[in-house]
Write an enzyme that holds these catalytic residues in place. Sequence first.
Site, PDB file in Angstrom:
ATOM      1  N   SER A 116       0.839  -1.190   0.000  1.00  0.00           N
ATOM      2  CA  SER A 116       0.000   0.000   0.000  1.00  0.00           C
ATOM      3  C   SER A 116       0.881   1.251   0.000  1.00  0.00           C
ATOM      4  O   SER A 116       1.672   1.456  -0.911  1.00  0.00           O
ATOM      5  CB  SER A 116      -0.962  -0.046   1.197  1.00  0.00           C
ATOM      6  N   GLU A 212      -1.765  -2.996  -8.097  1.00  0.00           N
ATOM      7  CA  GLU A 212      -3.071  -3.133  -7.468  1.00  0.00           C
ATOM      8  C   GLU A 212      -3.417  -1.785  -6.859  1.00  0.00           C
ATOM      9  O   GLU A 212      -2.621  -0.852  -6.908  1.00  0.00           O
ATOM     10  CB  GLU A 212      -3.036  -4.227  -6.398  1.00  0.00           C
ATOM     11  N   HIS A 277      -4.654  -5.375  -1.510  1.00  0.00           N
ATOM     12  CA  HIS A 277      -5.712  -5.138  -0.521  1.00  0.00           C
ATOM     13  C   HIS A 277      -6.820  -6.173  -0.678  1.00  0.00           C
ATOM     14  O   HIS A 277      -7.928  -5.889  -1.125  1.00  0.00           O
ATOM     15  CB  HIS A 277      -6.288  -3.737  -0.696  1.00  0.00           C
TER      16      HIS A 277
END
Length: 307
Positions: A116, A212, A277
């Site tokens: 992230s 992602e 995620h």
Amino acid sequence: MKELLRPPRLAPGARVAVVALSGPVPEERLSAGLDVLRGWDLDPVVAPHVLDRHAEFPYLAGTDADRAADFQAAWCDPSVAAVLCARGGYGVQRMADLLDWDALRAAGPKVLVGFSDVTALHEAFATRLGLVTLHGPMAAGVDFIKNARAQDHLKATLFAPETVRTIASGGAALVPGRARGVTLGGCVSLLAAELGTAHARAGARGGLLMIEDVGEEPYRLDRILTQLLRAGWLDGVAGVGLGSWLDCGPYEMVRRVLVDRLGGLGVPVAEEFGFGHCEGALTIPFGVAAELDAEAGTLTLDEPALR
């Protein structure tokens, strides 16, 4: 794009440091994550400011200086074999320029795990230190502490990386074909946000881009990918592997955006590799030579992620 230096794998009894570089960390989740790590026969140590809250900005785990100091001290501690990020959110970009990169380089290779917001640190480690890093679940992440698949895959990558050299997709080939290159990537919005900064690489040429994201509506994903295309950052990329797109809207719409923006690159593109995620997120090493087979839905590393 060159292969990066692979850090040593972990052994039972290894000391690992847990740091908070981004958002505030719930204490109960941190405690649960530490229990998991102890169950692996690791010796986790918690950085001093992991549970801090910034006085003005509640989305930050303490001040930029304290977060940077925690990371610097953990990485430069010769007794620490790996540094695990506690959670994502936002904040790495605020503290990255406060790090002493010469001191981090002198500390030698060790393992960095996170995803992230930690994408910005993956990029910095590639450009400034030349080290393989692990895009994997974080110590206080809810999807880590409650999911056996995420735990097992990270544990295998850390202790027995030769057992997880092939990562299989649960999806299909958006663009068929095979490609070879060096893995890189992460949260695609962070890759776009890093453009033009001192820690960003010039582009993904020769790489297998594994991307992602979370909470980005289809038009925003379109804008992010369009920015990377217009900047020339995707020129010469060898192939693309796609992870999760949690809360990014109906997947069929997200899929159409991905095909529209990436299909014109003329390289293999494969979906649903199960990293990022998502529940049971797999660990993806960055900086390792690999082959992407879009039709078979596999990413096969030439060598284990860690020595």
